[in-house]
Design a protein around this motif. Structure first.
Motif, mmCIF file in Angstrom:
data_model
loop_
_atom_site.group_PDB
_atom_site.id
_atom_site.type_symbol
_atom_site.label_atom_id
_atom_site.label_comp_id
_atom_site.label_asym_id
_atom_site.label_seq_id
_atom_site.Cartn_x
_atom_site.Cartn_y
_atom_site.Cartn_z
ATOM 1 N N VAL A 287 0.854 -1.183 0.000
ATOM 2 C CA VAL A 287 0.000 0.000 0.000
ATOM 3 C C VAL A 287 0.891 1.234 0.000
ATOM 4 O O VAL A 287 1.936 1.256 0.653
ATOM 5 N N GLY A 288 0.484 2.252 -0.739
ATOM 6 C CA GLY A 288 1.250 3.487 -0.753
ATOM 7 C C GLY A 288 0.617 4.514 -1.665
ATOM 8 O O GLY A 288 -0.431 4.277 -2.271
ATOM 9 N N ALA A 289 1.257 5.655 -1.759
ATOM 10 C CA ALA A 289 0.773 6.716 -2.637
ATOM 11 C C ALA A 289 0.941 6.301 -4.096
ATOM 12 O O ALA A 289 1.953 5.710 -4.474
ATOM 13 N N ALA A 290 -0.068 6.595 -4.906
ATOM 14 C CA ALA A 290 -0.015 6.261 -6.326
ATOM 15 C C ALA A 290 0.908 7.218 -7.061
ATOM 16 O O ALA A 290 0.969 8.410 -6.744
ATOM 17 N N GLU A 291 1.631 6.697 -8.030
ATOM 18 C CA GLU A 291 2.470 7.522 -8.883
ATOM 19 C C GLU A 291 1.697 7.870 -10.152
ATOM 20 O O GLU A 291 0.869 7.107 -10.610
ATOM 21 N N GLY A 292 1.979 9.026 -10.697
ATOM 22 C CA GLY A 292 1.297 9.421 -11.920
ATOM 23 C C GLY A 292 0.668 10.791 -11.798
ATOM 24 O O GLY A 292 0.892 11.532 -10.840
ATOM 25 N N GLU B 108 -4.249 2.639 -21.769
ATOM 26 C CA GLU B 108 -4.470 3.772 -20.885
ATOM 27 C C GLU B 108 -5.303 3.335 -19.699
ATOM 28 O O GLU B 108 -6.277 2.606 -19.846
ATOM 29 N N ASN B 109 -4.894 3.794 -18.510
ATOM 30 C CA ASN B 109 -5.627 3.465 -17.303
ATOM 31 C C ASN B 109 -6.944 4.227 -17.281
ATOM 32 O O ASN B 109 -6.971 5.426 -17.540
ATOM 33 N N VAL B 110 -8.025 3.531 -16.987
ATOM 34 C CA VAL B 110 -9.343 4.146 -16.955
ATOM 35 C C VAL B 110 -9.675 4.557 -15.524
ATOM 36 O O VAL B 110 -9.682 3.723 -14.622
ATOM 37 N N PHE C 187 -5.468 -8.226 -6.952
ATOM 38 C CA PHE C 187 -5.973 -7.026 -7.616
ATOM 39 C C PHE C 187 -5.013 -5.874 -7.350
ATOM 40 O O PHE C 187 -4.133 -5.950 -6.485
ATOM 41 N N ASP C 188 -5.198 -4.805 -8.102
ATOM 42 C CA ASP C 188 -4.351 -3.614 -7.999
ATOM 43 C C ASP C 188 -5.259 -2.407 -8.220
ATOM 44 O O ASP C 188 -5.596 -2.066 -9.353
ATOM 45 N N VAL C 189 -5.673 -1.785 -7.129
ATOM 46 C CA VAL C 189 -6.684 -0.729 -7.173
ATOM 47 C C VAL C 189 -6.125 0.560 -6.573
ATOM 48 O O VAL C 189 -5.434 0.532 -5.558
ATOM 49 N N THR C 190 -6.444 1.677 -7.198
ATOM 50 C CA THR C 190 -6.081 2.987 -6.651
ATOM 51 C C THR C 190 -7.349 3.775 -6.357
ATOM 52 O O THR C 190 -8.218 3.929 -7.234
ATOM 53 N N LEU C 191 -7.458 4.247 -5.113
ATOM 54 C CA LEU C 191 -8.547 5.141 -4.729
ATOM 55 C C LEU C 191 -8.048 6.565 -4.842
ATOM 56 O O LEU C 191 -7.187 6.999 -4.084
ATOM 57 N N GLY D 230 -3.537 9.462 -5.358
ATOM 58 C CA GLY D 230 -4.420 8.443 -4.814
ATOM 59 C C GLY D 230 -3.659 7.510 -3.903
ATOM 60 O O GLY D 230 -2.448 7.643 -3.709
ATOM 61 N N VAL D 231 -4.382 6.564 -3.317
ATOM 62 C CA VAL D 231 -3.789 5.519 -2.494
ATOM 63 C C VAL D 231 -3.930 4.205 -3.249
ATOM 64 O O VAL D 231 -5.035 3.825 -3.636
ATOM 65 N N ARG D 232 -2.794 3.525 -3.440
ATOM 66 C CA ARG D 232 -2.780 2.310 -4.248
ATOM 67 C C ARG D 232 -2.718 1.077 -3.349
ATOM 68 O O ARG D 232 -1.890 0.985 -2.447
ATOM 69 N N PHE D 233 -3.601 0.118 -3.617
ATOM 70 C CA PHE D 233 -3.647 -1.146 -2.894
ATOM 71 C C PHE D 233 -3.290 -2.269 -3.882
ATOM 72 O O PHE D 233 -4.076 -2.581 -4.777
#
Length: 200
Positions: free
Chosen positions: A66-71, A154-156, A188-192, A75-78
């Motif tokens: 878990v951590g901060a999303a890059e890009g 591309e990420n949706v 899974f790989d989800v970003t909130l 967001g927070v990435r799980f």
């Protein structure tokens, strides 16, 4: 045309008012991408911030980061490589139980993305004198992941509006309340990117 704009303005004002009871919680959630620390297999019921938790079954072989999303979009990435034998994997945050009283629905505005398909379900948890009671949203949020765009993927990023009915009897008895997102799947790989609570 003017009448339509007037109705849209009233709707926007109503949505802003419905989020007022959770102003502190929404501010804390908005700040989470800037504050969350990189984690690898944290202890279950780990506090990502005050009143915000990541949870799964202890000693179940869960492999997660878990951590901060890059890009471009924060967001927070799980990232879950394996759910192991855990019966759940959840992100949650507390809300004041009194904000639920005399209201009909708890709403969540969610902005999220995923690397590949992913699913989660919203739950409202009441903390009662005799224990907890969970009420789930009927809707399951399904994230589609990447979409093909020319020669690249591309990420949706998806926006979801989900509601859970509020039980007036449970809300009256509740000593506390919590909003949970229960993720489904073996990996899974989800970003909130954003979460906002409201009541109707």
């Amino acid at each position: 045309m003017q009448e339509t704009l007037g109705l849209l303005g009233k709707l926007a004002e109503a949505l802003e008012r419905s989020a007022d009871p959770f102003s502190q919680e929404n501010a804390r959630l908005a700040a989470l991408p800037r504050e969350v620390l990189p984690l690898h297999n944290p202890t279950p019921r780990h506090a990502l911030a005050p009143g915000v938790w990541l949870d799964y079954q202890p000693e179940a072989g869960v492999e997660t980061r878990v951590g901060a999303a890059e890009g471009i979009e924060a967001g927070v990435r799980f990232q879950v490589e394996s759910i192991g034998s855990s019966k759940w994997y959840s992100f949650s945050y507390e809300i004041p139980a009194e904000a639920l009283r005399s209201k009909r629905y708890l709403g969540q505005i969610l902005r999220c993305s995923s690397e590949g398909p992913a699913r989660f379900r919203l739950c409202l948890r009441y903390a009662l004198p005799e224990g907890i009671r969970d009420v789930f949203a009927r809707q399951v949020c399904v994230l589609t992941g990447f979409e093909k765009s020319g020669a690249s993927n591309e990420n949706v990023v998806q926006d979801e509006l989900v509601f859970v009915p509020i039980d007036a009897n449970l809300a009256a008895q509740a000593q506390g309340a919590e909003v949970l997102l229960f993720f489904e799947g073996r990996s899974f790989d989800v970003t909130l990117h954003a979460i906002e609570a409201m009541v109707v």
